[in-house]
Design a protein around this motif. Sequence first.
Motif, PDB file in Angstrom:
ATOM      1  N   GLN A 312      37.027  41.355  54.781  1.00 61.87           N
ATOM      2  CA  GLN A 312      35.358  41.146  54.507  1.00 61.87           C
ATOM      3  C   GLN A 312      34.811  39.779  55.260  1.00 61.87           C
ATOM      4  O   GLN A 312      33.997  39.283  55.179  1.00 61.87           O
ATOM      5  CB  GLN A 312      35.221  40.510  52.716  1.00 61.87           C
ATOM      6  N   ASP A 314      36.257  36.565  54.370  1.00 65.36           N
ATOM      7  CA  ASP A 314      35.686  36.099  53.948  1.00 65.36           C
ATOM      8  C   ASP A 314      37.243  34.598  53.682  1.00 65.36           C
ATOM      9  O   ASP A 314      38.012  35.199  52.967  1.00 65.36           O
ATOM     10  CB  ASP A 314      35.487  35.756  52.378  1.00 65.36           C
ATOM     11  N   PHE A 508      38.530  44.454  59.138  1.00 66.91           N
ATOM     12  CA  PHE A 508      37.428  43.769  59.888  1.00 66.91           C
ATOM     13  C   PHE A 508      37.754  44.068  61.434  1.00 66.91           C
ATOM     14  O   PHE A 508      36.923  44.224  62.247  1.00 66.91           O
ATOM     15  CB  PHE A 508      37.756  42.543  59.557  1.00 66.91           C
ATOM     16  N   THR A 538      30.730  42.950  55.163  1.00 69.79           N
ATOM     17  CA  THR A 538      30.603  41.780  55.100  1.00 69.79           C
ATOM     18  C   THR A 538      29.514  40.996  54.563  1.00 69.79           C
ATOM     19  O   THR A 538      29.360  39.401  54.102  1.00 69.79           O
ATOM     20  CB  THR A 538      30.786  40.997  56.343  1.00 69.79           C
ATOM     21  N   SER A 543      30.598  34.674  54.629  1.00 76.53           N
ATOM     22  CA  SER A 543      31.935  34.695  55.872  1.00 76.53           C
ATOM     23  C   SER A 543      31.460  33.536  56.861  1.00 76.53           C
ATOM     24  O   SER A 543      29.528  34.082  57.638  1.00 76.53           O
ATOM     25  CB  SER A 543      31.974  35.916  56.619  1.00 76.53           C
TER      26      SER A 543
END
Length: 558
Positions: A312, A314, A508, A538, A543
């Motif tokens: 994600q 993150d 990703f 995301t 992010s």
Amino acid sequence: MKPKNLVVFLSSLLILFTCKDDSQKIDLASLNLLRGDLQLCGSGQFGELKFSLSCNYETRDDFDLAVALLHSFQYADAEKAFVKVIDADPDCPMAYWGVAMSIYHAAWFPPSEKDLIKGAKVLAVAKNLAMDEKQRAYINAIDAFYADWQNVDHNTRALRFEKAMEKIHHDYPEDVEAAIFYTLALYSTRDRVGKDYKNERKAGKILESLFADNPNHPGIAHYIIHNYDNPVLADKGLETARRYAKIAPSSSHAQHMPSHIFTRLGIWEESIQSNIQSAESARCYKQAMHINDGFFEEIHAIDYLVYAYLQQGDNTRAEREYNAISASTTVHPLNVTAVMYPLAAIPARMALENKNWNKAASLQLQETGLDWEKFPWQKAIHHFARALGAAHTKDFAQAEAELLTLKVLHQKMLAENDRSIAIQVKQVEIQMKTAEAWRHFSENATKKAIALMQEAAALERNTSLHPLTPGDVLPAIELLGDMYLAMNKPEEALMAYEENLNKTPKRFNGLYGAALAAERSGNKEKAIHYFQELIELTKNSSSLRPEIVEAKEFILQS
């Protein structure tokens, strides 16, 4: 018979039975059976089952709980529960069967020599007890695994157990537990490297046929997930994955296991929630057992949690989770081999997924109180990350040194001549070829680099993913796409990225790479599609990765 002779006969008979009793007592005393209070966090719900082969009626609930714990891989507590049955009914053969099953760990790594000795002794006691034909079949089945362990390799003995369980399943088709333990045996003897998934399909079919009539059985749900834990079959396990945690809510492993299916399908939010719950449950167990060091169930959950957060984009949450375990300087001894994997893989992933090559090149192994040299597969991940970091920062001396270390570790694993680690050996071989490919690429030897990277990708296509891992540290096919893109071959890069996304959806870097390759090859429609997927992926994270900014700018300008 004369009185004198009668006395001698009776005395001899008394000695014979006394010796037999003393022998049994000595055997029991030497077994080092686990005893104590069960560490059952939460509501104590581990699913529903009734195993008809338990002994005294008074011990039936304890026996069924022990089997339920066994099905959710709560091995230590399963053994304690079986031992509780032994203490109440020492003549119950199936309680000894349960102890032997609890230390086999069929789906995990082979048992240690200490466990093999213990299992053989436990079964030696059981085989001297009175039992019916069906109980004898169960005892003989697991005994086929432990018998002559000093001279017969693990895989042969596991296959003997599988064949014995197949016969029980055939002879007693109405026995649900026989069917379930047969599927576990099939899983233990599966082809761990190839991708035909013959055993997994066979086991899955049996388990699915049982699920409708046994909707709250923990073993059925659990083993369906294990058998479908691969990119080819994962979609068949999605419904079960969403049910298992509710079947056995008190099991940390049951909270985590669904995330294997979520991860294969790229369903990151559900994977995150699954592993948050698993890690919390594991911490409850840590507190109950007064464990302050690294604990497998928690570390394993965090490995999957970090992987999902990274997909994600993150980094903040990924780093927060890693920091929760990075300070541990010792690890709880249960399943140490599995604990060491995430301690090597998590920091490697965090550097490599972000293409932070300087960080990758300077990674240091976490202090664990254990010798990393005894864990060559896990140690190889660390040196693979350092090798890629060194190649991208053009530190050719370090890149060569890391590659040499990978080769030494690979040879060490080959020398073990152990089929049970065949998949790990293949993974290190893929890492070796990948590291060498990028070293050559950094030295502008592009022809040799692309040839090696294609070899690595070909090996990866034919190698299964190890069930312990959420994914390759970096997929070779995705890295092949990166190399093509760096060579200004966007069409070839797009093909590689799309192939890998088909195997590992919603990665990703895979989505970003595919979007970039599509844009550079003039395929605006595909570029929009992949950039939009990246933005959608995301949306629930905070992010800060620049790729998201680029994606949003591209969509705005399109």
